[in-house]
Design a protein around this motif. Structure first.
Motif, PDB file in Angstrom:
ATOM      1  N   PHE A 197       0.861  -1.185   0.000  1.00 25.65           N
ATOM      2  CA  PHE A 197       0.000   0.000   0.000  1.00 25.65           C
ATOM      3  C   PHE A 197       0.893   1.229   0.000  1.00 25.65           C
ATOM      4  CE2 PHE A 197      -2.435   3.424   1.914  1.00 25.65           C
ATOM      5  CZ  PHE A 197      -3.628   3.351   1.210  1.00 25.65           C
ATOM      6  N   LEU A 198       0.609   2.215  -0.880  1.00 25.60           N
ATOM      7  CA  LEU A 198       1.456   3.387  -1.050  1.00 25.60           C
ATOM      8  C   LEU A 198       0.945   4.573  -0.247  1.00 25.60           C
ATOM      9  CD1 LEU A 198       3.911   3.073  -2.945  1.00 25.60           C
ATOM     10  CD2 LEU A 198       2.060   1.502  -3.509  1.00 25.60           C
ATOM     11  N   TYR A 199       1.899   5.349   0.278  1.00 24.05           N
ATOM     12  CA  TYR A 199       1.574   6.510   1.104  1.00 24.05           C
ATOM     13  C   TYR A 199       2.627   7.590   0.893  1.00 24.05           C
ATOM     14  CZ  TYR A 199       1.218   9.353   5.384  1.00 24.05           C
ATOM     15  OH  TYR A 199       1.108  10.388   6.277  1.00 24.05           O
ATOM     16  N   GLN A 200       2.180   8.828   0.669  1.00 26.86           N
ATOM     17  CA  GLN A 200       3.115   9.946   0.551  1.00 26.86           C
ATOM     18  C   GLN A 200       3.134  10.700   1.869  1.00 26.86           C
ATOM     19  OE1 GLN A 200       2.404  13.082  -2.437  1.00 26.86           O
ATOM     20  NE2 GLN A 200       4.546  12.810  -3.021  1.00 26.86           N
ATOM     21  N   ARG A 205       7.889  12.252   0.623  1.00 25.62           N
ATOM     22  CA  ARG A 205       8.519  10.975   0.277  1.00 25.62           C
ATOM     23  C   ARG A 205       7.447   9.912   0.006  1.00 25.62           C
ATOM     24  NH1 ARG A 205      12.415   9.340   4.966  1.00 25.62           N
ATOM     25  NH2 ARG A 205      10.420   9.532   6.043  1.00 25.62           N
ATOM     26  N   LEU A 206       7.777   8.979  -0.857  1.00 23.62           N
ATOM     27  CA  LEU A 206       6.880   7.875  -1.160  1.00 23.62           C
ATOM     28  C   LEU A 206       7.231   6.688  -0.275  1.00 23.62           C
ATOM     29  CD1 LEU A 206       4.563   6.968  -2.989  1.00 23.62           C
ATOM     30  CD2 LEU A 206       6.270   6.163  -4.622  1.00 23.62           C
ATOM     31  N   GLN A 207       6.273   6.252   0.537  1.00 28.03           N
ATOM     32  CA  GLN A 207       6.465   5.108   1.417  1.00 28.03           C
ATOM     33  C   GLN A 207       5.541   3.968   0.982  1.00 28.03           C
ATOM     34  OE1 GLN A 207       6.623   5.730   5.644  1.00 28.03           O
ATOM     35  NE2 GLN A 207       7.271   7.867   5.468  1.00 28.03           N
ATOM     36  N   MET A 208       5.977   2.750   1.246  1.00 24.86           N
ATOM     37  CA  MET A 208       5.160   1.582   0.961  1.00 24.86           C
ATOM     38  C   MET A 208       5.021   0.732   2.218  1.00 24.86           C
ATOM     39  SD  MET A 208       5.662  -1.675  -1.645  1.00 24.86           S
ATOM     40  CE  MET A 208       6.135  -0.654  -3.043  1.00 24.86           C
ATOM     41  N   LEU A 209       3.786   0.527   2.638  1.00 21.34           N
ATOM     42  CA  LEU A 209       3.507  -0.470   3.657  1.00 21.34           C
ATOM     43  C   LEU A 209       3.402  -1.832   2.970  1.00 21.34           C
ATOM     44  CD1 LEU A 209       2.406   2.280   4.877  1.00 21.34           C
ATOM     45  CD2 LEU A 209       0.865   0.857   6.238  1.00 21.34           C
ATOM     46  N   GLU A 281       2.428  10.947  12.358  1.00 21.66           N
ATOM     47  CA  GLU A 281       3.641  11.046  11.556  1.00 21.66           C
ATOM     48  C   GLU A 281       4.584  12.031  12.228  1.00 21.66           C
ATOM     49  OE1 GLU A 281       5.043  12.567   7.177  1.00 21.66           O
ATOM     50  OE2 GLU A 281       3.052  11.630   7.328  1.00 21.66           O
ATOM     51  N   LYS A 282       5.751  11.550  12.596  1.00 23.18           N
ATOM     52  CA  LYS A 282       6.726  12.369  13.297  1.00 23.18           C
ATOM     53  C   LYS A 282       8.021  12.417  12.497  1.00 23.18           C
ATOM     54  CE  LYS A 282       4.658  11.124  17.732  1.00 23.18           C
ATOM     55  NZ  LYS A 282       4.824  10.467  19.067  1.00 23.18           N
ATOM     56  N   ASP A 283       8.277  13.592  11.902  1.00 24.64           N
ATOM     57  CA  ASP A 283       9.465  13.783  11.081  1.00 24.64           C
ATOM     58  C   ASP A 283       9.522  12.766   9.943  1.00 24.64           C
ATOM     59  OD1 ASP A 283      11.776  15.193  10.356  1.00 24.64           O
ATOM     60  OD2 ASP A 283      13.071  13.807  11.461  1.00 24.64           O
ATOM     61  N   GLY A 284       8.361  12.508   9.340  1.00 26.75           N
ATOM     62  CA  GLY A 284       8.291  11.578   8.223  1.00 26.75           C
ATOM     63  C   GLY A 284       8.180  10.125   8.612  1.00 26.75           C
TER      64      GLY A 284
END
Length: 290
Positions: A197-200, A205-209, A281-284
């Motif tokens: 699952f994708l999350y910006q 930044r692009l993160q993936m769970l 969300e803390k500092d990304g």
């Protein structure tokens, strides 16, 4: 009305519908998810994430559908004025794959867009999820299953604007064993990839769970794209986000703009229930408020 503790579901996915002010809950809902003839998918709706109406049958198979087992992990997105469902299916003598279905309403009925899965026909694939990039181009992100490749992979492939075909070849993103927190599911070289699952994040930044097995059980980890692009390269967070009894995660925002993580727990049939955890969300960095 049902409370969420009365709903048996795996792989929960929440669609937040701002027009109706409803939350729609989708997931793996067949009574026997592991074997036998599959039936379809049910969904539920709620205004408060506590009390739910349903179940509503949003997809039912027929004699002409190619898959007859393992109806798993539906995700529903509103895109270009229609609702699209990405879900995993398996047919006798056919590879598992993600099929895309469409409806004019979040409660369906959903109908297949094509006669075949959108993932490669000769690959065992599951858990396709939608991603729209900065150029407004759609992608499917999916798992190339460990049952075929041993060290499970996550891959990406561009979609046509109408979701009926793919563009180009799949991109390999990473293997399950690239994460320090992952342990084999069987033997010494067989690792699972599950539920991307994708999350910006707030830094852009692009993160993936994604999920796999940790020393404690079904777990959720995070990978971050160093380029900000879906093609990566992807770097794994050293520690998992959740390390026990809670996999196949997705993120959604409530109508009050609170960030929530949806998982099923426990990971034992038939006791699976939807769980919604508050996330900050803390500092990304995503932090689950347990």
């Amino acid at each position: 009305m049902l409370t969420k503790d009365e709903i048996r579901i795996r792989d929960p996915f929440i669609l937040t519908d701002h027009d109706s002010r409803n939350y729609y809950l989708y997931g793996t809902t067949d009574a026997n998810v592991w074997e036998g003839q599959a039936t379809g998918f049910d969904a539920y709706k709620s205004r408060d994430l506590v009390n739910w109406e349903g179940p509503f049958p949003v997809f039912r198979t027929d004699l002409y559908f190619w898959a007859n087992q393992h109806y798993w992990a539906p995700e529903v997105y509103f895109y270009h004025d229609q609702y699209y469902m990405f879900a995993s299916f398996k047919g006798e003598g056919k590879c598992r794959g993600t099929q895309i279905l469409v409806s004019d309403h979040p409660l369906g009925p959903f109908s297949p867009l094509s006669e075949h899965p959108i993932t490669p026909s000769h690959w065992e694939c599951l858990d396709g999820t939608l991603f729209i990039d900065s150029n407004e181009e759609p992608w499917i992100i999916f798992c190339h299953e460990w049952l075929q490749v041993q060290d499970g992979e996550i891959c990406a492939q561009r979609l046509s604007p109408d979701f009926q075909s793919t563009v180009g070849e799949p991109y390999f993103l990473f293997k399950a064993s690239s994460a320090n927190w992952v342990v084999p599911v069987r033997g010494e070289t067989e690792y699972i990839t599950d539920g991307p699952f994708l999350y910006q994040d707030q830094k852009g930044r692009l993160q993936m769970l994604w999920s796999s097995r940790s020393p404690k059980g079904y777990a959720v980890g995070i990978a971050i794209s160093e380029s900000g692009d879906i093609r990566g390269p992807w770097v794994q967070e050293t520690e998992s986000l959740l390390d026990e009894d809670g996999g196949h995660a997705m993120l959604f925002r409530t109508f009050n703009n609170e960030l929530k993580l949806a998982i099923h727990s426990p990971n034992r049939s038939p006791n699976e229930r939807p769980v919604f955890l508050s996330v900050s969300e803390k500092d990304g960095k995503l932090v689950v408020e347990k």
